[in-house]
Each structure stands twice: as C-alpha cells, then as structure tokens.
Design a protein around this motif. Structure first.
Motif, PDB file in Angstrom:
ATOM      1  N   PRO A  15     -14.305  -1.015  -2.550  1.00 51.56           N
ATOM      2  CA  PRO A  15     -14.413  -2.181  -1.646  1.00 51.56           C
ATOM      3  C   PRO A  15     -13.159  -3.050  -1.578  1.00 51.56           C
ATOM      4  CG  PRO A  15     -16.051  -2.280  -3.424  1.00 51.56           C
ATOM      5  CD  PRO A  15     -15.336  -0.998  -3.575  1.00 51.56           C
ATOM      6  N   ILE A  16     -12.273  -2.921  -2.565  1.00 47.72           N
ATOM      7  CA  ILE A  16     -11.061  -3.767  -2.583  1.00 47.72           C
ATOM      8  C   ILE A  16      -9.987  -3.237  -1.613  1.00 47.72           C
ATOM      9  CG2 ILE A  16      -9.698  -2.682  -4.441  1.00 47.72           C
ATOM     10  CD1 ILE A  16      -9.309  -5.530  -5.568  1.00 47.72           C
ATOM     11  N   ILE A  17     -10.056  -1.970  -1.235  1.00 55.80           N
ATOM     12  CA  ILE A  17      -8.978  -1.358  -0.429  1.00 55.80           C
ATOM     13  C   ILE A  17      -8.831  -2.007   0.962  1.00 55.80           C
ATOM     14  CG2 ILE A  17      -8.070   0.801   0.564  1.00 55.80           C
ATOM     15  CD1 ILE A  17      -9.287   2.269  -1.824  1.00 55.80           C
ATOM     16  N   PRO A  18      -9.941  -2.204   1.722  1.00 52.52           N
ATOM     17  CA  PRO A  18      -9.748  -2.860   3.026  1.00 52.52           C
ATOM     18  C   PRO A  18      -9.118  -4.253   2.907  1.00 52.52           C
ATOM     19  CG  PRO A  18     -11.917  -1.884   2.920  1.00 52.52           C
ATOM     20  CD  PRO A  18     -11.342  -1.789   1.550  1.00 52.52           C
ATOM     21  N   GLY A  19      -9.510  -4.988   1.851  1.00 56.42           N
ATOM     22  CA  GLY A  19      -8.952  -6.328   1.623  1.00 56.42           C
ATOM     23  C   GLY A  19      -7.459  -6.261   1.333  1.00 56.42           C
ATOM     24  N   LEU A  20      -7.082  -5.255   0.546  1.00 62.32           N
ATOM     25  CA  LEU A  20      -5.677  -5.073   0.188  1.00 62.32           C
ATOM     26  C   LEU A  20      -4.853  -4.703   1.440  1.00 62.32           C
ATOM     27  CD1 LEU A  20      -4.004  -5.162  -2.423  1.00 62.32           C
ATOM     28  CD2 LEU A  20      -4.349  -2.701  -2.657  1.00 62.32           C
ATOM     29  N   ALA A  21      -5.431  -3.835   2.260  1.00 63.59           N
ATOM     30  CA  ALA A  21      -4.752  -3.436   3.510  1.00 63.59           C
ATOM     31  C   ALA A  21      -4.586  -4.653   4.422  1.00 63.59           C
ATOM     32  CB  ALA A  21      -5.554  -2.351   4.215  1.00 63.59           C
ATOM     33  N   GLU A  22      -5.625  -5.459   4.495  1.00 64.81           N
ATOM     34  CA  GLU A  22      -5.591  -6.667   5.322  1.00 64.81           C
ATOM     35  C   GLU A  22      -4.542  -7.647   4.790  1.00 64.81           C
ATOM     36  OE1 GLU A  22      -7.165  -6.590   8.035  1.00 64.81           O
ATOM     37  OE2 GLU A  22      -7.182  -8.668   8.717  1.00 64.81           O
ATOM     38  N   TRP A  23      -4.434  -7.738   3.436  1.00 62.37           N
ATOM     39  CA  TRP A  23      -3.430  -8.621   2.827  1.00 62.37           C
ATOM     40  C   TRP A  23      -2.018  -8.139   3.186  1.00 62.37           C
ATOM     41  CZ3 TRP A  23       0.523  -7.727  -0.680  1.00 62.37           C
ATOM     42  CH2 TRP A  23       1.159  -8.866  -1.185  1.00 62.37           C
ATOM     43  N   LEU A  24      -1.810  -6.818   3.127  1.00 58.13           N
ATOM     44  CA  LEU A  24      -0.487  -6.268   3.493  1.00 58.13           C
ATOM     45  C   LEU A  24      -0.127  -6.626   4.939  1.00 58.13           C
ATOM     46  CD1 LEU A  24      -0.545  -2.714   1.870  1.00 58.13           C
ATOM     47  CD2 LEU A  24       1.170  -4.467   1.454  1.00 58.13           C
ATOM     48  N   MET A  25      -1.129  -6.584   5.807  1.00 59.82           N
ATOM     49  CA  MET A  25      -0.879  -6.914   7.216  1.00 59.82           C
ATOM     50  C   MET A  25      -0.658  -8.409   7.402  1.00 59.82           C
ATOM     51  SD  MET A  25      -0.904  -4.079   8.771  1.00 59.82           S
ATOM     52  CE  MET A  25      -1.242  -4.180  10.487  1.00 59.82           C
ATOM     53  N   LYS A  26      -1.429  -9.212   6.650  1.00 59.46           N
ATOM     54  CA  LYS A  26      -1.392 -10.667   6.876  1.00 59.46           C
ATOM     55  C   LYS A  26      -0.256 -11.371   6.152  1.00 59.46           C
ATOM     56  CE  LYS A  26      -6.017 -11.850   8.307  1.00 59.46           C
ATOM     57  NZ  LYS A  26      -7.330 -12.293   7.878  1.00 59.46           N
ATOM     58  N   VAL A  27       0.254 -10.786   5.082  1.00 57.75           N
ATOM     59  CA  VAL A  27       1.317 -11.489   4.333  1.00 57.75           C
ATOM     60  C   VAL A  27       2.696 -10.805   4.501  1.00 57.75           C
ATOM     61  CG1 VAL A  27       2.017 -12.470   2.109  1.00 57.75           C
ATOM     62  CG2 VAL A  27      -0.396 -12.491   2.770  1.00 57.75           C
ATOM     63  N   PRO A  28       2.933  -9.635   3.896  1.00 63.74           N
ATOM     64  CA  PRO A  28       4.293  -9.080   4.066  1.00 63.74           C
ATOM     65  C   PRO A  28       4.610  -8.718   5.521  1.00 63.74           C
ATOM     66  CG  PRO A  28       3.115  -7.936   2.308  1.00 63.74           C
ATOM     67  CD  PRO A  28       2.111  -8.750   3.050  1.00 63.74           C
ATOM     68  N   ASN A  29       3.635  -8.107   6.213  1.00 63.45           N
ATOM     69  CA  ASN A  29       3.866  -7.731   7.615  1.00 63.45           C
ATOM     70  C   ASN A  29       4.116  -8.965   8.474  1.00 63.45           C
ATOM     71  OD1 ASN A  29       3.530  -6.289  10.265  1.00 63.45           O
ATOM     72  ND2 ASN A  29       1.652  -7.450  10.288  1.00 63.45           N
ATOM     73  N   MET A  30       3.268  -9.993   8.275  1.00 63.27           N
ATOM     74  CA  MET A  30       3.378 -11.196   9.116  1.00 63.27           C
ATOM     75  C   MET A  30       4.717 -11.909   8.879  1.00 63.27           C
ATOM     76  SD  MET A  30       0.311 -13.476  10.206  1.00 63.27           S
ATOM     77  CE  MET A  30      -0.241 -14.194   8.691  1.00 63.27           C
ATOM     78  N   ALA A  31       5.142 -11.944   7.589  1.00 65.67           N
ATOM     79  CA  ALA A  31       6.418 -12.607   7.278  1.00 65.67           C
ATOM     80  C   ALA A  31       7.568 -11.910   8.015  1.00 65.67           C
ATOM     81  CB  ALA A  31       6.655 -12.574   5.771  1.00 65.67           C
ATOM     82  N   SER A  32       7.561 -10.574   7.971  1.00 64.83           N
ATOM     83  CA  SER A  32       8.660  -9.857   8.637  1.00 64.83           C
ATOM     84  C   SER A  32       8.546  -9.960  10.157  1.00 64.83           C
ATOM     85  CB  SER A  32       8.699  -8.401   8.190  1.00 64.83           C
ATOM     86  OG  SER A  32       7.447  -7.819   8.405  1.00 64.83           O
ATOM     87  N   GLN A  33       7.312  -9.920  10.658  1.00 65.38           N
ATOM     88  CA  GLN A  33       7.124 -10.043  12.115  1.00 65.38           C
ATOM     89  C   GLN A  33       7.612 -11.406  12.614  1.00 65.38           C
ATOM     90  OE1 GLN A  33       6.321  -7.833  14.224  1.00 65.38           O
ATOM     91  NE2 GLN A  33       5.262  -6.241  13.099  1.00 65.38           N
ATOM     92  N   ARG A  34       7.312 -12.452  11.807  1.00 66.17           N
ATOM     93  CA  ARG A  34       7.769 -13.800  12.190  1.00 66.17           C
ATOM     94  C   ARG A  34       9.280 -13.848  12.270  1.00 66.17           C
ATOM     95  NH1 ARG A  34       3.411 -16.973   9.717  1.00 66.17           N
ATOM     96  NH2 ARG A  34       2.126 -17.495  11.509  1.00 66.17           N
ATOM     97  N   GLY A  35       9.916 -13.248  11.253  1.00 65.01           N
ATOM     98  CA  GLY A  35      11.384 -13.210  11.222  1.00 65.01           C
ATOM     99  C   GLY A  35      11.932 -12.536  12.476  1.00 65.01           C
ATOM    100  N   ILE A  36      11.314 -11.392  12.828  1.00 58.04           N
ATOM    101  CA  ILE A  36      11.773 -10.653  14.016  1.00 58.04           C
ATOM    102  C   ILE A  36      11.551 -11.502  15.267  1.00 58.04           C
ATOM    103  CG2 ILE A  36      11.345  -8.596  15.444  1.00 58.04           C
ATOM    104  CD1 ILE A  36      10.543  -7.174  12.748  1.00 58.04           C
ATOM    105  N   LEU A  37      10.360 -12.129  15.346  1.00 60.89           N
ATOM    106  CA  LEU A  37      10.038 -12.938  16.538  1.00 60.89           C
ATOM    107  C   LEU A  37      11.011 -14.105  16.708  1.00 60.89           C
ATOM    108  CD1 LEU A  37       6.131 -13.045  16.401  1.00 60.89           C
ATOM    109  CD2 LEU A  37       7.504 -12.106  18.238  1.00 60.89           C
ATOM    110  N   PHE A  38      11.332 -14.764  15.565  1.00 60.83           N
ATOM    111  CA  PHE A  38      12.303 -15.872  15.625  1.00 60.83           C
ATOM    112  C   PHE A  38      13.656 -15.364  16.104  1.00 60.83           C
ATOM    113  CE2 PHE A  38       9.603 -18.559  12.828  1.00 60.83           C
ATOM    114  CZ  PHE A  38       9.673 -19.711  13.581  1.00 60.83           C
ATOM    115  N   GLY A  39      14.059 -14.227  15.535  1.00 62.72           N
ATOM    116  CA  GLY A  39      15.343 -13.627  15.919  1.00 62.72           C
ATOM    117  C   GLY A  39      15.398 -13.322  17.404  1.00 62.72           C
ATOM    118  N   VAL A  40      14.311 -12.701  17.908  1.00 67.19           N
ATOM    119  CA  VAL A  40      14.248 -12.345  19.328  1.00 67.19           C
ATOM    120  C   VAL A  40      14.283 -13.611  20.192  1.00 67.19           C
ATOM    121  CG1 VAL A  40      12.769 -11.315  21.111  1.00 67.19           C
ATOM    122  CG2 VAL A  40      13.054 -10.159  18.932  1.00 67.19           C
ATOM    123  N   ALA A  41      13.512 -14.638  19.766  1.00 65.51           N
ATOM    124  CA  ALA A  41      13.440 -15.875  20.554  1.00 65.51           C
ATOM    125  C   ALA A  41      14.802 -16.562  20.614  1.00 65.51           C
ATOM    126  CB  ALA A  41      12.397 -16.806  19.953  1.00 65.51           C
TER     127      ALA A  41
END
Lengths: 306, 207
Positions: free
Chosen positions: B158-184
C-alpha cells in the motif's frame, strides 16, 4: 554464450512477440485489478458531481486530442460526457486542434445515443442545442481563448453543423466564461497551459485537464496551486473516472480504459521484468569481465578500450 | 523606411497590447476584441501556407520521379479527396468524410503511435542500465512510479502508490517549476527583444 550474457542479448523479435501477447491477452481473458483512485481524478469528479444543474452554467469541454492519443483521451471524453449528461449539466464542446472535431462528434454522438436509447421522454433524452452544443474547430487559439471571455459566439458565429450559434437554445443562456462552471481540456499537447495563462489568469475561469500520461507530470505544479481543479492523467486516470462513475451509479459497467489499463499493467510488468533481466545480465557480465581482465588489460578494466 | 515601419508598428502594438492587459476600460476591451479577431483571421492563413508548402513539396518529388513519388501522390490525392468530400458532401456524423476519418485515419494514427510501444520496450530493455549512481537513482524512481501508477502497485504494497505520488509531487514538481520559470523568463526576454527591435529575425533574417 552463458546465461547472464544471454540476458543482455534477448532478441528484439521475442520482445515484440511478448509485448503483442501481453497487450491482447486482457481482451480474451477477463480479469479485474481494483483501481486505486488518485486524488486529482477524484477532485475533478467531485467538482462535476457538486455542480448544480439548475444554475444554468455549462461545462466547456475542449476536445483537442488526435487519433494517435485517442486510446488515452477518448475514454476520458466519454466518461465526462456521461457524467454531465446524466446529471443534466449542459455541455459546450470546442476544439483547437484540427484533427479533433471528428473524434469530438463521435464522442458526443456515442454518449447521447447511448442515453437516448433508454430514455422514455424528451426530458430524459439528450438533445442537441438544448443539452449540448459542439462549436467545432477554430484557428488562432490564444486569441480565441481571450475573445471567448467576452463573447463565445464572436469566436464561433456558427456551430459545427453550420447553425447560427446564437440561434441554439443553450447558447441563448451561455454568453461567455461567466456562464461556464468549468472548462476541461482534453489534450495530448500543451494546450492547458494557454487556457491557464489567458482564460484563467484574465477571466478567472475554473479549469480541469485530461492529459496523456506523458504530459501529466508537467501539470502537477498547477494542481498544487489550485489553478487546475482536477486532472485525469492518462489511461489510468480514465479508468479511475470510469470506476467512479460505476461506484456512484452513473454506469453499469466500466469502459474501454479499464480493459486498456489491464493491457498496460501487463506491458509495464513485462518492461520492468526485461529491465531487471537486462541489469542482472549487465552486472554479472561486468563482474566476470573485471575478473577476466584483472592484471592483464588495465585500460579495459577501467571501461576504456585503448 | 522598409525596416523602420515594421519595427515601429511592432513596438507600438507590443506596448498597446501590454497596456490593455492591465486596463479594464471599455475602450481597452474593445481594442483587445478587435485585435483578437484580426489574430484569428491571420492564423487562418497558416492553413493556406501549410497546404501550399505541402503541395509544392510533394509536387516537386513527383516531378523528380524519385522512388518515393507514389507516397507523395497518395498524400496529395488524399488531401484533395478529403477536402472535396468535406466541402461538397458535408462533415456531419453520418457523412462519408466522418466515415473515412473514423475508419481509416483514426486506426492509422493509432497504429503509428502503437508502434512506439514496441520500440520503447526494446529500447528500455537495451538502454536502461544501472551504469552509475545517477542511472541507478533514475532506474529506481522509474520503477517506483511505474509500479505505483499501476493498479497492481496497491496490491504489492500500500505504500508504493503514495511513494510514486510523492515522487511526482515533490522532486518532479520542483524540477518542473524550475523549467517553467526558465521558459517564462525566456519568453519575456524574447518578447522584450522583439518589441524593442533587438531581435529582428522575424523581418526575414536581414539586419
């Protein structure tokens, strides 16, 4: 060739054969893997679930996917339309991708015909112009998004079927974004970003998105800030929405996304298995190479061939 | 004059459009509506340009009598055929146009996309090797996300979906924000360069 070396050299034809078998298997062998519903799918479902049909506000569906991404996005469109039509929430469809209108009218007609086949009266039926409208495709997406905030019929003076937009009974009540409760963009490209920048930033329109699994990670920041009220992510999201419809009694069975998800699960397991096998073979042969070349070829030992 | 007039117009329109975004006066709104209509009309010309370029390219291939000329002929005939069917016989749900779209183009498009799965699975097997710590981390996170987003992930643990969601919401989001700021920031810088006449490639590449 030993076993571990063989692990690193599986014939691609065997991989293709296994992939084919894993994709088609769920179409013949029925099984059901319970879906865990992601919060973003549930949020979008609940947003529509909590809409008041008597408020006379419509849901705007921007159908912008192409035949290539149809397996992921089409079940989303069917589920969203089923949800809205069963709740008697009016729907306005638009497209900004030139390949989308053919798929959009297919989705609208399929859901409307399905509901109408069991309808007993006019009030139970889904009627074009009264319950839904499809306005078709328009070029100049950004300008159109801005202009629709002032008046939708300025951008779409005629609908897909060449009727004057203002003559349709639904469009007499829906003038601009103020009459739209949420716009949901179903796309395989970066279209939701422009809706966020122009329709939401300028007009405060609430937005949802249905995206392919590849596109979805890019929109997590917008979910966190609340700029997106919900998101259906890939085929999994579509299967989750189908499950929610089933759970809330809007449908009696799940749809194509659920079957597709079974194929996808098996294929993902195959790919994971192959990657593991490949890595086991790689690490084992690497160790063997190190032992074999120890003291004889230092350059090879370090991974360099001089 | 040949260069100064377009540059002046670009500066004027850039400043006006920027200004009107912050001024909700009826005159400003009306101006915005007018310009948006112009943009929609001008965008439609892209379709004409597209058809023109496609036709010219394939006519040249047919004229050269290359080995792929039959493909070009099919492209041109298909385009012309679909246009004639759509314009003269309608595009509603029961029309021939819609039947061709749903029963020919849609399966063809889906097939092309489905072929990607074959190449991707073969490429993933061949290329996804834990050759370094970074590659190992990438491999690990890919496994967690893949398993976590599969319905079976919940059944494995049961912990795996939560872990996957954390990867998307924290490390992925941080890098996506960086890219979005750069593009903007990049987009703002490019827009300013165009408005101020520093970037002039849109004039045809000449200074």
């Amino acid at each position: 060739m030993d076993l571990f070396s063989g692990f690193t050299r599986i014939d691609r034809r065997l991989i293709y054969l296994l992939l084919t078998l894993f994709v088609i298997l769920p179409f013949f062998v029925k099984f059901r893997i319970p879906q865990n519903i992601m919060p973003q799918t549930k949020n979008l479902f609940e947003f529509i679930e909590n809409l008041n049909p008597t408020s006379e506000k419509a849901v705007l569906l921007s159908i912008d996917y192409t035949p290539q991404t149809m397996p992921e996005c089409h079940p989303m469109a069917l589920s969203l339309l089923t949800h809205c039509f069963k709740k008697k929430i009016p729907v306005i469809g638009v497209s900004f991708d030139p390949q989308a209108p053919g798929l959009a009218i297919e989705a609208f007609n399929w859901v409307a015909n399905k509901i109408n086949s069991i309808a007993r009266s006019s009030s139970d039926s889904i009627i074009y112009g009264r319950d839904y409208v499809y306005l078709g495709w328009k070029s100049g997406r950004i300008a159109a998004l801005l202009e629709m905030g002032e008046k939708i019929s300025n951008v779409f003076p005629k609908d897909y079927y060449n009727n004057y937009t203002d003559s349709l009974s639904l469009m007499k009540k829906i003038k601009n974004y103020r009459d739209i409760s949420i716009a949901i963009i179903l796309a395989a490209a970066d279209y939701p970003q422009e809706w966020l920048m122009y329709a939401q930033a300028r007009h405060g329109l609430k937005l949802g998105a249905g995206l392919t699994a590849v596109m979805a990670p890019k929109y997590y920041p917008f979910l966190q800030t609340g700029q997106l009220s919900g998101m259906i992510s890939g085929m999994k999201g579509a299967a989750e929405y189908e499950n929610l419809l089933l759970r809330y009694g809007y449908t009696e069975t799940t749809g194509k996304a659920e079957i597709g998800m079974n194929s996808q699960t098996l294929v993902h397991l195959l790919i994971i298995g192959l990657i593991i096998i490949g890595n086991v073979g790689y690490l084992a042969t690497k160790k063997k190479d190190k032992k074999m070349f120890k003291g004889t070829q230092p350059s090879r030992q370090k991974g360099r061939i001089s | 004059m040949k260069r100064k007039l377009p540059l002046g117009l670009c500066l004027l329109m850039g400043l006006l459009m920027m200004g009107q975004f912050f001024i909700p006066h009826p005159v400003s709104t009306k101006f915005n509506t007018l310009i948006n209509k112009w943009v929609i009309v001008i965008s439609a010309f892209a379709l004409v340009l597209g058809i023109g370029n496609l036709s010219r390219h394939h006519i040249q291939i047919i004229q050269r009598s290359g080995p792929n000329r039959f493909y070009s002929l099919v492209t041109l005939l298909s385009m012309l055929g679909m246009a004639i069917i759509g314009i003269f016989f309608g595009i509603d749900e029961k029309s021939l146009y819609q039947k061709i779209f749903i029963h020919i183009l849609t399966p063809l498009g889906a097939t092309m996309f489905a072929l990607l799965a074959y190449y991707m699975s073969s490429a993933a097997y061949r290329a996804f090797r834990a050759r370094s710590i970074e590659a190992g981390l990438l491999l690990g996170s890919a496994f967690v996300v893949m398993i976590g987003f599969m319905p079976i992930g919940q059944l494995i643990h049961p912990i795996i979906p939560g872990l996957a969601e954390w990867l998307m919401k924290v490390p992925n989001m941080a890098s996506q924000r960086g890219i979005l700021f750069g593009v903007a920031f990049g987009a703002v810088a490019t827009a300013l360069k165009i408005i101020l006449g520093i970037e002039r490639s849109w004039l045809g590449g000449r200074d």
